[in-house]
Design a protein around this motif. Sequence first.
Motif, PDB file in Angstrom:
ATOM      1  N   SER A  93      -4.648 -25.410  20.850  1.00 21.15           N
ATOM      2  CA  SER A  93      -4.104 -25.282  19.505  1.00 21.15           C
ATOM      3  C   SER A  93      -2.756 -25.969  19.453  1.00 21.15           C
TER       4      SER A  93
ATOM      5  N   SER B 134     -11.944 -21.663  18.060  1.00 22.46           N
ATOM      6  CA  SER B 134     -12.793 -22.815  17.788  1.00 22.46           C
ATOM      7  C   SER B 134     -14.252 -22.389  17.656  1.00 22.46           C
TER       8      SER B 134
ATOM      9  N   CYS C 105       0.708 -27.559  11.961  1.00 26.25           N
ATOM     10  CA  CYS C 105       0.532 -26.956  10.642  1.00 26.25           C
ATOM     11  C   CYS C 105       1.155 -27.818   9.549  1.00 26.25           C
ATOM     12  N   ASP C 106       0.549 -27.742   8.380  1.00 24.99           N
ATOM     13  CA  ASP C 106       1.114 -28.376   7.197  1.00 24.99           C
ATOM     14  C   ASP C 106       1.006 -27.397   6.044  1.00 24.99           C
TER      15      ASP C 106
ATOM     16  N   ARG D 193      -1.810 -24.464   6.476  1.00 16.64           N
ATOM     17  CA  ARG D 193      -3.019 -24.890   7.180  1.00 16.64           C
ATOM     18  C   ARG D 193      -2.638 -25.371   8.575  1.00 16.64           C
ATOM     19  N   CYS D 194      -3.349 -24.881   9.570  1.00 12.20           N
ATOM     20  CA  CYS D 194      -3.059 -25.229  10.954  1.00 12.20           C
ATOM     21  C   CYS D 194      -4.310 -25.805  11.594  1.00 12.20           C
ATOM     22  N   ASN D 195      -4.167 -27.020  12.150  1.00  9.53           N
ATOM     23  CA  ASN D 195      -5.316 -27.728  12.714  1.00  9.53           C
ATOM     24  C   ASN D 195      -6.442 -27.839  11.683  1.00  9.53           C
ATOM     25  N   GLY D 196      -6.052 -27.984  10.418  1.00 14.21           N
ATOM     26  CA  GLY D 196      -7.008 -28.136   9.328  1.00 14.21           C
ATOM     27  C   GLY D 196      -7.544 -26.841   8.759  1.00 14.21           C
ATOM     28  N   ARG D 197      -7.169 -25.685   9.331  1.00 16.22           N
ATOM     29  CA  ARG D 197      -7.710 -24.396   8.883  1.00 16.22           C
ATOM     30  C   ARG D 197      -6.649 -23.601   8.123  1.00 16.22           C
TER      31      ARG D 197
END
Length: 275
Positions: free
Chosen positions: A16, A142, A178-179, A190-194
């Motif tokens: 992660s 995952s 994250c973004d 959102r972190c790693n797309g989630r």
Amino acid sequence: MTPGDPRTVPEPAVLSGASAPCWVHLVTRDLGDAQLFYGAVLGWTFRLGPLGRDFVMARSEGVPVAGIGAVASAYQVAVAWMPYFSVRDADVVAARIRERSGTVAVGPLTVGQGRAVLAADRDGASFGVWEWTGRAATLAPSGNRAHAWLRLRTRDAFDAAIFYGEVLGWESGEPGGCDIAYVREEVLVRCNGRPLARISSGAVEAAPDPQVRPHWQVQFPVADVDATVLAAERNGGTLMERRAVQHGSEATLRDPDGGLFTVTDVRSPADVHDG
């Protein structure tokens, strides 16, 4: 040992990025009572860890989902749930928290193979950070749905997003990091797309009600909110608030020892809007 004791953070299991929510922990008074309640309400099983008889790891379908430590009485602290965020350097993050008018209560503290900090943001919401060494636990293993997600109820969502973004390195562009996205009047993390966290405005710092004061709210997805509320009430819990949200509903519950948590039939914070 202190509130949200970082020594119950599990050994890293899933690759992660830094800055992601990685763990949740309950500080309570009676470990046996907590296991009986959360086992009956959320279907968790428990396993003693290496930290002694006052700590257990909660599991759902064999996956570690939370830590529980019976240290509230010993350290004269409130019963509460606390989130942790993975970071690359606990010293750097502790300095950033202080520079931005947050509070570092404990740490950086060396714990096993990692290091931890317990802190509060500038509006008083408590959180922890966990220094990782290349692999980190995550709230969204995952290949599986997230076993928990977070909602920060704070004074101003955009101001809080700036604080956490600067402290944790959100929007750094790091792979797996994250973004943030602005959704209506809230902030989605959102972190790693989630999607793993949501930040909402409207909390009042001086409010006597802990649900109104700034705080991180731990949300556990469940299949049936009504059945979960009923199970909580049958086992000594209390329904504090029931809310309709877009795509589902959520209920904030208080366990018999006073710990507040939320259950929801919405699977992701990306799907939540007040109804």
